[in-house]
Structures are given as C-alpha cells and as structure tokens.
Design a protein around this motif. Structure first.
Motif, short mmCIF file in Angstrom:
data_model
loop_
_atom_site.label_atom_id
_atom_site.label_comp_id
_atom_site.label_asym_id
_atom_site.label_seq_id
_atom_site.Cartn_x
_atom_site.Cartn_y
_atom_site.Cartn_z
N LYS A 145 0.84 -1.21 0.00
CA LYS A 145 0.00 0.00 0.00
C LYS A 145 0.88 1.26 0.00
O LYS A 145 0.60 2.22 -0.72
N ALA A 146 1.95 1.20 0.79
CA ALA A 146 2.87 2.35 0.84
C ALA A 146 3.53 2.56 -0.53
O ALA A 146 3.65 3.69 -1.01
N MET A 147 3.90 1.47 -1.16
CA MET A 147 4.54 1.58 -2.49
C MET A 147 3.56 2.16 -3.52
O MET A 147 3.97 2.91 -4.41
N LEU A 148 2.30 1.82 -3.39
CA LEU A 148 1.30 2.35 -4.34
C LEU A 148 1.01 3.83 -4.10
O LEU A 148 0.41 4.49 -4.95
N SER A 149 1.46 4.33 -2.95
CA SER A 149 1.22 5.75 -2.65
C SER A 149 2.31 6.65 -3.24
O SER A 149 2.30 7.87 -3.02
N VAL A 150 3.24 6.04 -3.97
CA VAL A 150 4.36 6.83 -4.55
C VAL A 150 3.82 7.98 -5.39
O VAL A 150 2.91 7.81 -6.20
#
Lengths: 151, 253
Positions: A145-150
C-alpha cells in the motif's frame, strides 16, 4: 530587482521540492533519511524491515517493461535472488508499475525483498522493502500500500 | 541314566553346533565315528542330508522352496552423483526428503549425504532426487536376499529349539558335573541365538529401508550462459545489502 530574484529562487525551490518523489509510511515505521545517500527516503520498523524510495534518470526513456526486466535480471542473474512473484500494479495516482517479490537465504534464514518500479517519463522510481521473511510477511500488504502511494 | 545324558549331549553337540565344547568329546575320535556323528555347521548338515540323533536334536525343517517365498526379501541401494547450483541447499533438501518419506539421514557431509527411506518409497525418493540437478552417475541395485534371510530364520529356529532341549536336559541332570556341562553348552547356544538374532535384525533393517548415497557437485557455469552487465550503475546498488545498511555499517548481507 532583489525582490524579483528572491521570488525566482522561491519558485525554483518550490518546484524542486515538488519533484522530489515521496510515499506514505505504514504504521510502525520511522523515517531515517541520510542526506546524500542513494535513497530519497528510507524508513525502518522496530523489527528491522526497511522501506525506501529512490529515483534514477531515464534519459533514453526505457519503458516500464525494460526497467522491470533489467531489475529482475540483475537480482536473479547476478545476485542469486529467486523471483517469488511479479504483478502489474497501479499507483494511487494512476501510474502503471510492476511489483516484484524476491526471496533469498542467508545462513539458513529466509529474507524477502519487494520492489516496485514506476517509470514516469524521464525518471525511474524504485520503491523497495525488505528484511527477514518472518518480519516482512505480516507487513506485506501495508508495504504494498505504501509503495502504491508513490507520488 | 548318566550314560543316556552323555549320549544326549553328544547328539546335541553334533546336531546344532559348529564346535563342541565338551572336553570329553573328541569329534574325530572313535566314539564319534562309531556313532556316525560328524561335526558340521547346520546348513552343511542339512545340505548333505545327514540326520541328527532323532531323540535329541531338533529335526531340521525342510528348506522352503525359495521361489515360493513371498514377498521376496530385497535390499535396495542407490548411489548418485548430482550436479547442482547450490550444493548446501541440495544436501539439506535431501535430508528433508528422507524425513518426508518416513526415513532418516544416516550420514552427512558438506556435499554428500546418506539417507535411509522405506523400501516401498525408494522409487519416489530416486525420482525426487533426480529433480535436484543433473544426475551424472547413477547406480541402483536390488539385491535379493531371500535365501540368506530364510537360512538365518531356520538357523535361528533350530538354535532356539536346541536351547529348549538343553534346558530340558538341565532339569534332568543328576549331579553337579552333568549340570555344569549342560550349563556350559547352554551359554554357548544362547550366544549363538543372540548372534543370529542380531544378523536377522540387521538384514531385516536393510530390507525395510533402502540406502541412498548422494554426492552433490557444484555445477560449473555453462560456457553458453553468457551474462551481459547492463551499463546502468544503479542496478548494482539494488538488493537487501544496500537497502539495509545504515551509517556505513553493512546491512543484512
């Protein structure tokens, strides 16, 4: 004249700040940025899982396919990582990407390395996360999820 | 009565024992020859058709027709040399394979391992081993030990019967001298029973569990496997080592 120069400087700084890639941190992570390091940002959890974001120039405009394959070949072909998964993803901002998962073993301990690749024009954005498999596994969804928030 | 007991012991000595231990009995002497007694191992006695004195020694059973013995007693062994990319991991996986199939690891080194697996799962073990790399040498043997097994069983049965007879004689002993002579022979036959039981157990174990020896060899990189290093320096900085190192201290790797 002085006032105009100051305004220009402020505008450039604001633009530069706006270009810096960033991502949201999952709960339980603390930022540990090192100025001048490889990464634009890094964060750690108390049990040693590291999450990071970096960007590299893409002057010849390699595609997402090109960079995700290059990354995979580097890690599998030269470093002994095993590809555990590969999926197409889309960032929250709608940018297409690839999420690669790798596994490797060191002295009997299994490690997991997750890596998301995005290619916004003349940049390659790499979001990485890794650590001992038993520490990464429960956080895998939050890390993704954090990676998709890039952005 | 004393004479009868002596004759009994003579018969026992000739029937069940390779070497009689009675000091007063000369196996090549005129008494033995007169009695038609020759000292031979049990198998030889059975093979030559000679009979023990009928009143004492256990009657040798007819050797069963070996072709009719089912299931056959077969000892499976396999020896393999396997080329693999990761020798250590292959050894560890072979050990796990043995345990998964209900067997166990017998010996292990850095690059080799000897495992025992239930005989019924020998083929499965071999098939899984062959997936661990390229097999460069393979030696598989199925040794039929039915004859040896049946022979041991018969010899053990005979020795036990002899033991029972001697115990019977011990009860009939009239004096200490007679009792001591029988005791001496009893001790020898007991040892023989234990030895035969040990042999039979070892053979049964070899039949029940196949033995597989595997030596792993690190596979050299094939010449055709040329790897091109892409000219993007930052690719070399990917991985857990860089990701997890802080303040100049190396990370996980």
């Amino acid at each position: 004249m002085k006032c105009t120069s100051l305004l220009w400087a402020l505008a450039v700084a604001a633009a530069a700040a706006g270009c810096q890639p960033a991502m949201d941190l999952p709960a339980g992570f603390v930022r540990v940025d090192e100025p001048g390091g490889l990464h634009q940002m890094r964060a750690v959890s108390a049990d040693g899982v590291v999450l990071a974001l970096r960007s590299h120039d893409n002057p010849r405009q390699g595609t997402l396919e090109f960079w995700s394959e290059a990354v995979k070949n580097e890690l599998v072909g030269f470093r002994g990582y095993k590809l555990a998964g590969k999926e197409a993803i889309q960032s929250q901002a709608g940018r297409p990407g690839k999420l690669l998962s790798f596994a490797t073993e060191q002295k009997g301990t299994m490690f997991t390395y997750m890596l998301a690749v995005f290619v916004p024009g003349r940049q390659v954005l790499i979001a990485e996360a890794g650590g001992k498999a038993q520490a990464v596994q429960p956080k895998a969804e939050a890390l993704k999820k954090a990676m998709l928030s890039v952005k | 009565m004393h004479k009868a007991l002596t004759l009994c012991l003579l018969g026992l000595a000739a029937g069940g024992c390779a070497e009689p231990k009675f000091s007063w009995f000369d196996p090549e002497g005129p008494r033995a020859q007169a009695a038609g007694i020759h000292l031979r191992g049990e198998a030889e006695t059975a093979a030559t058709g000679e009979r023990r004195p009928a009143d004492i020694a256990p009657q040798p059973e007819e050797t069963p027709h070996l072709a009719a013995v089912e299931p056959r007693k077969v000892v499976y062994t396999g020896q393999f040399k396997v080329l693999t990319d990761e020798v250590g991991r292959a050894v560890a996986e072979t050990r796990k394979l043995a345990e998964r199939l209900g067997g166990y690891m017998q010996r292990m080194t850095g690059s080799g391992i000897v495992i025992r697996v239930p005989a019924a799962r020998f083929d499965q073990a071999v098939a899984e081993l062959e997936k661990m790399g390229s097999v460069t040498e393979r030696y598989v043997q199925a040794q039929d030990v039915t004859e040896e097994y049946v022979d041991l069983e018969i010899r053990l049965k005979s020795a036990k019967a002899l033991l029972a007879k001697l115990l019977g004689l011990l009860e009939k002993a009239k004096d200490v001298k007679q009792a001591l002579e029988v005791e001496k022979e009893l001790a020898r036959v007991r040892t023989e029973v234990e030895r035969l039981e040990g042999q039979l157990n070892r053979l049964a174990s070899r039949v029940a569990y196949a033995t597989i020896t595997v030596n792993f060899i690190a596979a050299p990189q094939a010449p055709g496997e040329l790897k091109v290093v892409l000219p993007f320096w930052w690719l070399r900085t990917l991985g857990l080592k860089e990701l997890t190192s802080f303040e100049g201290r190396p990370g996980l790797f």
